[in-house]
Structures are given as structure tokens and as C-alpha cells.
Design a protein around this motif. Sequence first.
Motif, PDB file in Angstrom:
ATOM      1  N   LEU A  66       1.371  -1.564  -0.121  1.00 51.25           N
ATOM      2  CA  LEU A  66       0.064   0.117   0.215  1.00 51.25           C
ATOM      3  C   LEU A  66       0.720   1.365  -0.256  1.00 51.25           C
ATOM      4  O   LEU A  66       0.616   2.624  -0.975  1.00 51.25           O
ATOM      5  N   TYR A  67       1.704   1.223   0.634  1.00 54.88           N
ATOM      6  CA  TYR A  67       3.075   2.731   0.577  1.00 54.88           C
ATOM      7  C   TYR A  67       3.757   2.267  -1.104  1.00 54.88           C
ATOM      8  O   TYR A  67       3.447   3.868  -1.182  1.00 54.88           O
ATOM      9  N   LYS A  68       3.616   1.954  -1.060  1.00 55.75           N
ATOM     10  CA  LYS A  68       3.952   1.992  -2.572  1.00 55.75           C
ATOM     11  C   LYS A  68       3.168   2.710  -3.838  1.00 55.75           C
ATOM     12  O   LYS A  68       3.231   3.134  -4.762  1.00 55.75           O
ATOM     13  N   LYS A  69       1.874   2.149  -3.775  1.00 53.13           N
ATOM     14  CA  LYS A  69       0.819   2.272  -4.209  1.00 53.13           C
ATOM     15  C   LYS A  69       0.453   3.635  -4.160  1.00 53.13           C
ATOM     16  O   LYS A  69      -0.068   4.303  -5.139  1.00 53.13           O
ATOM     17  N   MET A  70       0.987   4.287  -2.606  1.00 51.62           N
ATOM     18  CA  MET A  70       0.878   5.963  -2.707  1.00 51.62           C
ATOM     19  C   MET A  70       2.418   6.713  -3.041  1.00 51.62           C
ATOM     20  O   MET A  70       1.857   7.872  -2.563  1.00 51.62           O
ATOM     21  N   GLY A  71       2.857   5.975  -3.435  1.00 49.80           N
ATOM     22  CA  GLY A  71       3.921   6.635  -4.105  1.00 49.80           C
ATOM     23  C   GLY A  71       5.013   7.226  -2.954  1.00 49.80           C
ATOM     24  O   GLY A  71       5.774   7.920  -3.261  1.00 49.80           O
ATOM     25  N   SER A  72       5.394   5.787  -2.289  1.00 49.92           N
ATOM     26  CA  SER A  72       6.639   6.370  -1.472  1.00 49.92           C
ATOM     27  C   SER A  72       6.801   6.896  -0.701  1.00 49.92           C
ATOM     28  O   SER A  72       7.795   8.070  -0.825  1.00 49.92           O
ATOM     29  N   PRO A  73       5.268   8.172  -0.327  1.00 49.33           N
ATOM     30  CA  PRO A  73       5.383   9.375   0.538  1.00 49.33           C
ATOM     31  C   PRO A  73       6.899   9.162   1.894  1.00 49.33           C
ATOM     32  O   PRO A  73       7.024   7.860   2.508  1.00 49.33           O
TER      33      PRO A  73
END
Length: 588
Positions: free
Chosen positions: A200-207
Motif C-alpha cells: 500500500l505504501y508503494k501504491k501511494m507513491g512511497s511518501p
Amino acid sequence: MVRGSKGIASGLVFALSFSLMMGCSGEKKEAANSGTPTASESAKSTQEGVGKEPDLTPVTLKVFHSQQIVTPSEILDNPVMNELEKRTGIKIDWSPYMGSGDAKQKLSALIASNNLPDLIVNSDSDTNKMLLENDLIIPLDELVAQNAPEIAKNIPDAMALSKLMMSNGRDATYFLPGNVNYINFFPNGMDAVFQYRYDLYKKMGSPKLESLDDLLKFGEEAQKLEPKNADGQKTYTFGIPFADPQGWAYLDWDKSHYDGYWGSKSFIYLDIENDKVAPRLNAPDNSFWKSMEFYNKAYIKGLLDPESATMKFQQVQDKGKALRYHVGLASWQIGWPNSVILSKKDPEKGFVPTLLDSKKDYTFYEFSFPAGNGMYWSVPKNGKNIERVLQLLNFVASYEGSELFWNGLEGQHWDKVNGVPVMKERDPNQPVDPDEAKKRGSTYVAPNFILNGGYVSPQGWKTRYTDNSPERWEKDYTEGEKQFMKDYGLKYPVQQYETREHRTANTALIDSIAPEANSELAIKEQSLNAYLDNNIAKIVYSKTPEDFAAAKEKFLKDLDGMGIQEIVDFYDKKYEEMKQQLKAFKQG
């Protein structure tokens, strides 16, 4: 120590009953050498006392072990126990207690009949006290110095603590603690830090994910990406088992570890770097209150499971296994969800550990047992084979001994691969034998029949090839973990924590301190614990920041009126006294 937790009902941490720890330690990286010694070389190095050749004359020693797994016979016939006999000449007879009936009753009967075995390994404090007070066991200091160099080399601090805590004021060591220096290391996850869904972290663009506020933002975005699990059940960021006694203690679990504190008892922290007692509840700007504010924000944002107020530990684990939480306070806290993800062969999901805004050193990431696992070894006075008992003790205090009991024999149970021991693969076409451990021998008597639990061998590899070795886990990572390791250049997920030289803690003394039973101070502690169970969740459930601030102010005032500072002062004073006593024992 078994990985995981039964909850934090007795004051944080699943290992308190066993975690008498001695001194900060981090994993020491040493290059692997060209190989292990031969059996004969090892026998000489670990069995001989100071200036003595090893005695390989066959002898059978009777051993009482209060936690021994039920054995098929008095003498185990398997490759590991046979190898022990080959290297030391010693055969173990488990008949004094073979794991059936009441161990305490059985040992008490042996004491009453004056029919003690050659060696006693026992966890019950009452019968150990009986052995000491009736002068049925011998002091071990001189015997160790003369006959057991591996004990003196590998567990000296644990011996000093045993003398302080277990010898009833006598200036001698009567009990050796078992499995000393074991660290609860697993390459794929830490027991003491947040775990989050990396896919999920990757899907949100690695903030950016460096602080508690960043974790809240992650939680908000994760719920947008995955508001329900595969079964259509609503998801949340966290779940807390407030319905358990002291379930509130999960609240500062992670933040305190990042900040370098151990929550020993309900009321105090141990400041790991400075080795000092610090207030836990009545210091308004510390790890506890930063955590309280964090979870209040999570509640206001709808990230905290609203059923937390009535949930117990197992319910949180069950929801975690159902992937209803996007963050775990530890892998075990949400039921080891990576195991579920692996079993379903999910192509992307996976939980990974995070450092957040942790200290650069003197943190608390790994649970350690530098003073043993709660099993205490003693030698009866009337034994006929005391020198051979010391030979056995010396062997099980060596790395050779612990690696044999954990892993078995080279060529039969494991092989060297690129200079590192790796367990042999199981044939997937063969059915699992429920008696395999009994027949193989490795892991069957360990960890309850070793003194030295050091998890990094002087050879440079992990001593427990089965669970501790990163090589063992290479085929058991989720796709999310694999992506995480690739992104950060890691060989295993927890390798990032090895940048902290000191990442466990000396909690041996502080965990052992308590006010005298039924004393005025003990009664105050009981009243305070009841107040905490009834009121902390209410503060977390404050509906606005203003409500939270008012509830916090009232809470601190109530604690002050109930005498919490007197309790903190008691632990502070007692801890400093015991540190001085222990220092004197080590120097003596």
C-alpha cells in the motif's frame, strides 16, 4: 523465549517472566572463518578444565529437568544425544522426571527422600529455595573456575546476577541460569516496532515515513486504497486490546522503543542509554504522552478500530490475520499476517518493519535474555560424578554445544553453503513425521538444555540455523517484503536495525524489583493499576484535542494524588542500590 505474545497483562512485554537481562548488546559482525573445528578438537577445547585433558570415560548422569519434553525412554537414542556421548563420554538419563506428572511435587519428593540426581534444572523458585536453604546443593564458583572455562567465558555476568538474586545473601553462586544471551532475532520482523503494509505504501507513491504524524498520513491513505479486506470487512490502521488487564500498555510499545526506553512495570521506564529509572506516566512530554496523543489523533481520524475498547488480545490477532489492520504494533500483535499472505500466495502484499524517528543508538528493537530463560541449574552436594557434571555444564555453555543441540550434525542435518551452515531442505514429497524432532534430536532438548544462548557464533554466523539464519528465510518472504528489500538494498528486512550498535537493554535488575507484598506501597500500586485500566482508554477516546488536554490534566492530577511519585522514587532508589551490589559482585 517463544516469539510472540500472550498479551501485556502483567505490565508490558511477553517475556517479563524470563527477561532478567544483563547489559546492552548488539550483534557483533565477524567474518566467518574457514570452517568448524573437528569433533576431537572441539572436545578438547570445550571439555577440558583449566590445565586438564578431557575425560571421555563413559558415564551416565541422572538429570532432573522440570521442563523436559516427554521422552520415549529414560535415555534418548538419537543422533544429537549420541554425538554428545561421543564428544564427552556422557550419557543423559532423564528418569528423575520425564515430563509427566507435577514437576514441583516430583522434585519435592526427591528432596524429602534424599535421592537427588547428578544435576537439577528447575524453574520453580520454591523448590530451588528449598534446595539452597537445606544445603543440598553446592557453590559453583571455584568448580567453574577449575573445570568450566566456557561458563566463565560466555556467561559471567549472568553468574554475577544469579549470585545477587538467587543465593539468599551468601557470597557464592549456587544456580546457573539457562539459555543465557539468547536474542529473539528473526530476519523478517522485529518484535518491538511498527509493521506496515509495504504494498500500500508503494501504491501511494512511497511518501516520507519518518514520524508518528507520517504514520497517521499513511493510515489515512491506506484506508482509501483498501477500505475493506477481501471478505468485505472494514479495515483500520490499528487495533488495541483495551479489554485486557493493562492492555493500555500497548500504546507506548513502539514509541518508547524508538526513543530508547523500556516500559518496566506500569509506572516507570528504564532509560537504556543512561541506565536510569525515568517516570513513565507522570512526565507530560515523554514517550508515553506522545503515544497517547498519537492514538487520540488516530481515533479522531477514524483510524483506530472502534471495537478496541472491548477487544482482547486474541481478537486483535484474529482481525490482523484477516488483514483488517494496515499497521501492526508488532508482527505477533496482529497474528503474523505475513504467514497468511504467504499461504495465499498473494502476488503483492506484505508487512515490513519501520524505523520511524528513532534514536541513532541505544534503542530497543530486539528482546534479549542475557540473564537466562528462567531455568536454573544446580548441582546436588551428594553427587558421585560432580567433575563429570561440570564437564557437561562446560559443554552446554559452549557454542559447540548450543549449535549441536539447535541444529544437529553436519552432513546429516545441515551443510556448509558458501562457508555458512544451512539446514538441509525437507523433501516436500515426504509426509511430516510428528516424531521427527525426537528422532533427529536437534531442537528437541534445546533451548531448555543449553547454558549459552548466544545467537552469533565466534565463527560469524547465527548459532540457530533453523530460525535465526537469514539464509533460512530466503524462500519465506512475501512479495511486499521482497520489494522492500530490493528498494533499500537489504539482505533481510531487519538488517536496517543493525545500524544501531546497541539495540537491546539491560533490564535484569529493574524487572526484579517490587515492593514488599501487602506493604503500603504495594497496595498503592494495586490501586493505581486499577485506575489505569479504567481510565487510560477514556483519554484516547477524547473527541477533540481540547477534550484530550483536559483529560490529560485531570489524569496527571489524579496520579499525583494517588502517590505515583513515591512509587517512582522507590524504584529509582532500589535500582541504584542493586546496581552497586551487582558491580561489587562482578569485581569480587
